[in-house]
Scaffold this active site. Structure first.
Site, short mmCIF file in Angstrom:
data_model
loop_
_atom_site.label_atom_id
_atom_site.label_comp_id
_atom_site.label_asym_id
_atom_site.label_seq_id
_atom_site.Cartn_x
_atom_site.Cartn_y
_atom_site.Cartn_z
N GLU A 83 0.84 -1.21 0.00
CA GLU A 83 0.00 0.00 0.00
C GLU A 83 0.87 1.26 0.00
O GLU A 83 1.67 1.46 0.92
CB GLU A 83 -0.92 -0.03 1.22
CG GLU A 83 -1.90 -1.20 1.18
CD GLU A 83 -2.48 -1.56 2.53
OE1 GLU A 83 -2.14 -0.87 3.53
OE2 GLU A 83 -3.24 -2.54 2.60
N LEU B 29 -6.06 -1.62 -0.80
CA LEU B 29 -5.96 -1.75 0.66
C LEU B 29 -6.56 -3.10 1.06
O LEU B 29 -7.69 -3.17 1.56
CB LEU B 29 -6.68 -0.60 1.34
CG LEU B 29 -6.24 0.82 0.94
CD1 LEU B 29 -7.02 1.86 1.73
CD2 LEU B 29 -4.76 0.98 1.16
N ALA B 30 -5.83 -4.16 0.84
CA ALA B 30 -6.36 -5.51 1.09
C ALA B 30 -5.17 -6.41 1.42
O ALA B 30 -4.60 -7.06 0.56
CB ALA B 30 -7.10 -6.02 -0.14
N GLU B 31 -4.81 -6.45 2.69
CA GLU B 31 -3.59 -7.14 3.11
C GLU B 31 -3.64 -8.63 2.81
O GLU B 31 -2.62 -9.23 2.40
CB GLU B 31 -3.33 -6.91 4.60
CG GLU B 31 -2.89 -5.49 4.96
CD GLU B 31 -4.06 -4.52 5.04
OE1 GLU B 31 -5.23 -4.97 4.94
OE2 GLU B 31 -3.82 -3.31 5.22
N GLN C 208 1.75 -2.07 5.83
CA GLN C 208 2.04 -0.66 6.10
C GLN C 208 2.33 -0.40 7.58
O GLN C 208 3.22 0.39 7.92
CB GLN C 208 0.88 0.21 5.63
CG GLN C 208 1.21 1.67 5.50
CD GLN C 208 0.13 2.41 4.75
OE1 GLN C 208 -1.00 2.52 5.22
NE2 GLN C 208 0.47 2.91 3.56
N PHE C 209 1.59 -1.02 8.47
CA PHE C 209 1.85 -0.98 9.90
C PHE C 209 1.62 -2.38 10.48
O PHE C 209 0.89 -3.19 9.88
CB PHE C 209 0.94 0.02 10.63
CG PHE C 209 1.31 1.46 10.39
CD1 PHE C 209 2.27 2.08 11.16
CD2 PHE C 209 0.69 2.18 9.38
CE1 PHE C 209 2.61 3.41 10.94
CE2 PHE C 209 1.02 3.51 9.15
CZ PHE C 209 1.98 4.13 9.93
N PHE D 115 -1.87 -3.73 10.79
CA PHE D 115 -2.55 -3.84 9.50
C PHE D 115 -2.34 -5.23 8.90
O PHE D 115 -3.07 -5.61 7.98
CB PHE D 115 -2.02 -2.79 8.52
CG PHE D 115 -2.40 -1.38 8.84
CD1 PHE D 115 -2.99 -1.05 10.05
CD2 PHE D 115 -2.17 -0.36 7.93
CE1 PHE D 115 -3.33 0.26 10.36
CE2 PHE D 115 -2.51 0.95 8.22
CZ PHE D 115 -3.09 1.27 9.44
N TYR E 138 -2.85 -8.03 10.40
CA TYR E 138 -3.73 -9.05 10.96
C TYR E 138 -4.74 -9.59 9.95
O TYR E 138 -5.04 -10.79 9.97
CB TYR E 138 -4.44 -8.51 12.20
CG TYR E 138 -3.49 -8.13 13.34
CD1 TYR E 138 -2.22 -8.68 13.42
CD2 TYR E 138 -3.88 -7.23 14.32
CE1 TYR E 138 -1.35 -8.33 14.44
CE2 TYR E 138 -3.02 -6.89 15.36
CZ TYR E 138 -1.76 -7.44 15.41
OH TYR E 138 -0.90 -7.09 16.42
N PRO E 139 -5.32 -8.78 9.05
CA PRO E 139 -6.21 -9.37 8.04
C PRO E 139 -5.50 -10.39 7.15
O PRO E 139 -6.16 -11.23 6.54
CB PRO E 139 -6.67 -8.14 7.23
CG PRO E 139 -6.54 -6.99 8.17
CD PRO E 139 -5.31 -7.31 8.98
N HIS F 117 -0.82 0.94 15.03
CA HIS F 117 0.39 1.49 14.42
C HIS F 117 1.63 1.15 15.26
O HIS F 117 2.74 1.46 14.82
CB HIS F 117 0.31 3.01 14.28
CG HIS F 117 -0.77 3.48 13.37
ND1 HIS F 117 -2.09 3.43 13.69
CD2 HIS F 117 -0.71 4.01 12.11
CE1 HIS F 117 -2.82 3.91 12.70
NE2 HIS F 117 -2.01 4.27 11.72
#
Length: 345
Positions: A38, A67-69, A91-92, A95, A97-98, A138
């Protein structure tokens, strides 16, 4: 396996620029190395770690994703099947976890699931931990989730030189590596020799020698541990500081040699104490060094709470005072007689 190569040069680089240079050199060396995630393209990532890579290598080699990890990691799995060596950025920390289902159920298990016939040479970069005035999602310390998952290697460099060479090694690895980048270290600067590999991955580093107590740490907690060791020296305590560098694989030999030498040990980690990497280290040290210990292994860690608002993070994070308090709890005034264990000569 490809051979690590880099132009002969010593440069003064920040931690983030060292990662950028590692990506640039790896992409120049191997056309199959791709970088995506991302905002990593034209923007160069929120921390500018991928700055300039799209301009130099084109949008087919360094590009933005939706935006779709979970999709980012799933796409990387498919690319590995067709011969590419993807590097993806979460990105962080939180983020990611998905994407954890993809990582734990597929990335980690593919080698074993296919009886070794399929390797996934991919790197999952995770900017992690706190100390930058960020908030929850974050500033998580998520290394324990990955370290607990068989099939993943977990690296966490703390210096610019390690950031460069450990990422080169991770990209070169035929198996998946979760590359944990302590955000608080992004702006640290040091000389990096890109002409010769540094210390091999999997070996811990003795950042400060000492004889009275061992501090074991990694990633974001190295700097504060060194500050605590310097403060302890003013009180007359000679503290050794061990930087693990990689959590998986773990360098038992260096850790145990240090603890057997000092007889006292504290594990310093930003992650919450319960069921974490620090607890695993404390258990292993107790199992392997029990007769050398003059005091119980202690832990100094993040508090058992979600990461707090910026104004409270100095309370949440391990600090010099908390580490010094732990050193004082190591029974300095009640030296046990360990001669019957053969510890003292």
């Amino acid at each position: 396996m490809t051979t690590l190569e880099a132009p002969a040069a010593t440069q003064t680089l920040t931690f983030s620029k060292a990662i950028n240079q590692a990506l640039r050199d790896a992409m120049a060396h191997d056309d199959n190395v791709l970088m995506f995630g991302e905002d990593v393209g034209v923007l160069g990532g929120v921390f500018r770690v991928t700055d300039g890579l799209t301009k130099e290598f084109g949008e087919e080699r360094c590009f933005d994703t939706p935006l779709a990890e979970s999709g980012i990691v799933g796409f990387a799995i498919g690319l590995c099947y067709t011969g590419f060596r993807p590097v993806v950025e979460m990105q962080f920390d939180a983020f990611a976890y998905p994407a954890f289902e993809q990582i734990a159920s597929h990335v980690a298990k593919m080698h074993n699931r296919t009886n070794g016939s399929v390797s996934l040479p991919m790197v999952i970069r995770v900017p992690y931990a706190g100390g930058i005035g960020g908030v929850e999602h974050h500033c998580d310390s998520s290394e324990g989730y990955y370290a607990h998952t068989p099939g993943l290697k977990v690296y966490t460099p703390a210096t610019p030189e390690d950031a460069y060479w450990m990422l080169r090694a991770a990209i070169d690895d035929p198996d998946p590596v979760v590359f944990m980048e302590p955000k608080v270290a992004y702006w640290n600067k040091a000389d990096v020799d890109t002409s010769a590999p540094g210390q091999p991955v999997g070996e811990a580093a003795v950042r400060r020698p000492g004889k009275d107590v061992t501090l074991i740490t990694y990633g974001p907690s190295l700097a504060i541990s060194l500050k605590a060791a310097a403060a302890a020296a003013e009180e007359g305590w000679d503290v050794e500081v061990i930087d693990l560098r990689s959590i998986v694989p773990l360098d038992d030999r260096t850790v145990m040699e240090s603890v057997r030498h000092t007889g006292r040990c504290i594990v310093v980690s930003e992650a919450q104490e319960f069921a974490g990497v620090a607890g695993e280290l404390a258990a292993r040290i107790t199992e392997q060094c029990f007769h050398s210990l003059a005091a119980p292994v202690l832990r100094v860690s993040g508090l058992p709470l979600p990461y707090p608002a910026p104004m409270l993070e100095h309370t949440y994070l391990p600090g010099v005072d908390r580490i010094l308090d732990a050193i004082e709890r190591l029974q300095w005034d009640d030296e046990p007689d360990l001669t019957h264990h053969g510890v003292q000569s």
